[in-house]
Design a protein around this motif. Structure first.
Motif, PDB file in Angstrom:
ATOM      1  N   MET A   1     -19.714  -0.834   9.076  1.00 18.05           N
ATOM      2  CA  MET A   1     -20.312   0.380   8.557  1.00 18.05           C
ATOM      3  C   MET A   1     -21.573   0.021   7.793  1.00 18.05           C
ATOM      4  O   MET A   1     -21.525  -0.332   6.632  1.00 18.05           O
ATOM      5  CB  MET A   1     -19.323   1.051   7.606  1.00 18.05           C
ATOM      6  CG  MET A   1     -18.695   2.276   8.118  1.00 18.05           C
ATOM      7  SD  MET A   1     -17.626   3.035   6.881  1.00 18.05           S
ATOM      8  CE  MET A   1     -16.132   2.128   7.117  1.00 18.05           C
ATOM      9  N   SER A   2     -22.678   0.123   8.446  1.00 10.90           N
ATOM     10  CA  SER A   2     -23.920  -0.237   7.777  1.00 10.90           C
ATOM     11  C   SER A   2     -24.598   0.966   7.125  1.00 10.90           C
ATOM     12  O   SER A   2     -25.408   0.801   6.222  1.00 10.90           O
ATOM     13  CB  SER A   2     -24.871  -0.900   8.777  1.00 10.90           C
ATOM     14  OG  SER A   2     -25.137  -0.007   9.846  1.00 10.90           O
ATOM     15  N   VAL A  10     -16.384   7.875   3.957  1.00 12.09           N
ATOM     16  CA  VAL A  10     -15.107   7.246   4.282  1.00 12.09           C
ATOM     17  C   VAL A  10     -14.376   6.825   3.007  1.00 12.09           C
ATOM     18  O   VAL A  10     -13.171   7.032   2.866  1.00 12.09           O
ATOM     19  CB  VAL A  10     -15.319   6.047   5.232  1.00 12.09           C
ATOM     20  CG1 VAL A  10     -14.038   5.237   5.382  1.00 12.09           C
ATOM     21  CG2 VAL A  10     -15.802   6.530   6.586  1.00 12.09           C
ATOM     22  N   THR A  11     -15.101   6.269   2.067  1.00 11.22           N
ATOM     23  CA  THR A  11     -14.504   5.853   0.791  1.00 11.22           C
ATOM     24  C   THR A  11     -13.968   7.061   0.029  1.00 11.22           C
ATOM     25  O   THR A  11     -12.855   7.012  -0.511  1.00 11.22           O
ATOM     26  CB  THR A  11     -15.530   5.089  -0.070  1.00 11.22           C
ATOM     27  OG1 THR A  11     -15.973   3.952   0.665  1.00 11.22           O
ATOM     28  CG2 THR A  11     -14.934   4.649  -1.388  1.00 11.22           C
ATOM     29  N   ALA A  14     -10.763   8.229   1.731  1.00 13.93           N
ATOM     30  CA  ALA A  14      -9.673   7.291   1.438  1.00 13.93           C
ATOM     31  C   ALA A  14      -9.174   7.484   0.013  1.00 13.93           C
ATOM     32  O   ALA A  14      -7.959   7.514  -0.231  1.00 13.93           O
ATOM     33  CB  ALA A  14     -10.136   5.854   1.654  1.00 13.93           C
ATOM     34  N   ASN A  15     -10.075   7.626  -0.931  1.00 15.11           N
ATOM     35  CA  ASN A  15      -9.682   7.830  -2.327  1.00 15.11           C
ATOM     36  C   ASN A  15      -8.910   9.133  -2.502  1.00 15.11           C
ATOM     37  O   ASN A  15      -7.926   9.193  -3.238  1.00 15.11           O
ATOM     38  CB  ASN A  15     -10.906   7.825  -3.242  1.00 15.11           C
ATOM     39  CG  ASN A  15     -11.515   6.457  -3.386  1.00 15.11           C
ATOM     40  OD1 ASN A  15     -10.868   5.440  -3.118  1.00 15.11           O
ATOM     41  ND2 ASN A  15     -12.774   6.414  -3.786  1.00 15.11           N
ATOM     42  N   TYR A  16      -9.372  10.184  -1.820  1.00 14.35           N
ATOM     43  CA  TYR A  16      -8.688  11.473  -1.908  1.00 14.35           C
ATOM     44  C   TYR A  16      -7.237  11.342  -1.442  1.00 14.35           C
ATOM     45  O   TYR A  16      -6.309  11.754  -2.138  1.00 14.35           O
ATOM     46  CB  TYR A  16      -9.402  12.535  -1.069  1.00 14.35           C
ATOM     47  CG  TYR A  16      -8.609  13.821  -0.990  1.00 14.35           C
ATOM     48  CD1 TYR A  16      -8.652  14.739  -2.029  1.00 14.35           C
ATOM     49  CD2 TYR A  16      -7.786  14.085   0.101  1.00 14.35           C
ATOM     50  CE1 TYR A  16      -7.894  15.907  -1.975  1.00 14.35           C
ATOM     51  CE2 TYR A  16      -7.027  15.242   0.164  1.00 14.35           C
ATOM     52  CZ  TYR A  16      -7.094  16.157  -0.878  1.00 14.35           C
ATOM     53  OH  TYR A  16      -6.346  17.292  -0.824  1.00 14.35           O
ATOM     54  N   TRP A  17      -7.036  10.786  -0.256  1.00 14.00           N
ATOM     55  CA  TRP A  17      -5.686  10.694   0.293  1.00 14.00           C
ATOM     56  C   TRP A  17      -4.830   9.683  -0.458  1.00 14.00           C
ATOM     57  O   TRP A  17      -3.615   9.893  -0.606  1.00 14.00           O
ATOM     58  CB  TRP A  17      -5.726  10.395   1.790  1.00 14.00           C
ATOM     59  CG  TRP A  17      -6.240  11.585   2.541  1.00 14.00           C
ATOM     60  CD1 TRP A  17      -7.428  11.687   3.201  1.00 14.00           C
ATOM     61  CD2 TRP A  17      -5.604  12.860   2.664  1.00 14.00           C
ATOM     62  NE1 TRP A  17      -7.563  12.946   3.737  1.00 14.00           N
ATOM     63  CE2 TRP A  17      -6.463  13.686   3.418  1.00 14.00           C
ATOM     64  CE3 TRP A  17      -4.407  13.389   2.214  1.00 14.00           C
ATOM     65  CZ2 TRP A  17      -6.143  15.000   3.739  1.00 14.00           C
ATOM     66  CZ3 TRP A  17      -4.092  14.705   2.531  1.00 14.00           C
ATOM     67  CH2 TRP A  17      -4.957  15.495   3.289  1.00 14.00           C
ATOM     68  N   ASP A  18      -5.409   8.617  -0.947  1.00 12.31           N
ATOM     69  CA  ASP A  18      -4.648   7.676  -1.771  1.00 12.31           C
ATOM     70  C   ASP A  18      -4.116   8.368  -3.019  1.00 12.31           C
ATOM     71  O   ASP A  18      -2.957   8.192  -3.402  1.00 12.31           O
ATOM     72  CB  ASP A  18      -5.502   6.467  -2.158  1.00 12.31           C
ATOM     73  CG  ASP A  18      -5.739   5.516  -1.002  1.00 12.31           C
ATOM     74  OD1 ASP A  18      -5.033   5.627   0.028  1.00 12.31           O
ATOM     75  OD2 ASP A  18      -6.635   4.670  -1.124  1.00 12.31           O
TER      76      ASP A  18
END
Length: 67
Positions: A1-2, A10-11, A14-18
């Motif tokens: 992912m550049s 994406v981060t 991921a943070n939301y679902w975590d």
């Protein structure tokens, strides 16, 4: 992912679902759609759930005799 924008999205996802799944919540209450399906669907046919989330509907269907 550049691409930094994509990486940030994406981060954030991921943070939301975590965070969402880190909180304790009950899996004993199935969705309304699941209850309707349990009433209408024949138990002789296999039941496949896509998009399981926390598994509450799968757990309920198993207790209702679906395989």
């Amino acid at each position: 992912m550049s691409d930094p924008t994509v990486k940030k999205v994406v981060t954030n996802e991921a943070n939301y679902w975590d965070t969402f799944y880190a909180h304790k919540f009950t899996v004993s209450v199935p969705s309304q759609f699941c209850c309707l399906t349990a009433i209408e669907a024949p138990k002789t046919r296999p039941f496949v759930e896509f998009g399981c989330g926390n598994g509450r509907d799968s757990m309920y269907m198993a207790t209702q005799g679906f395989r």
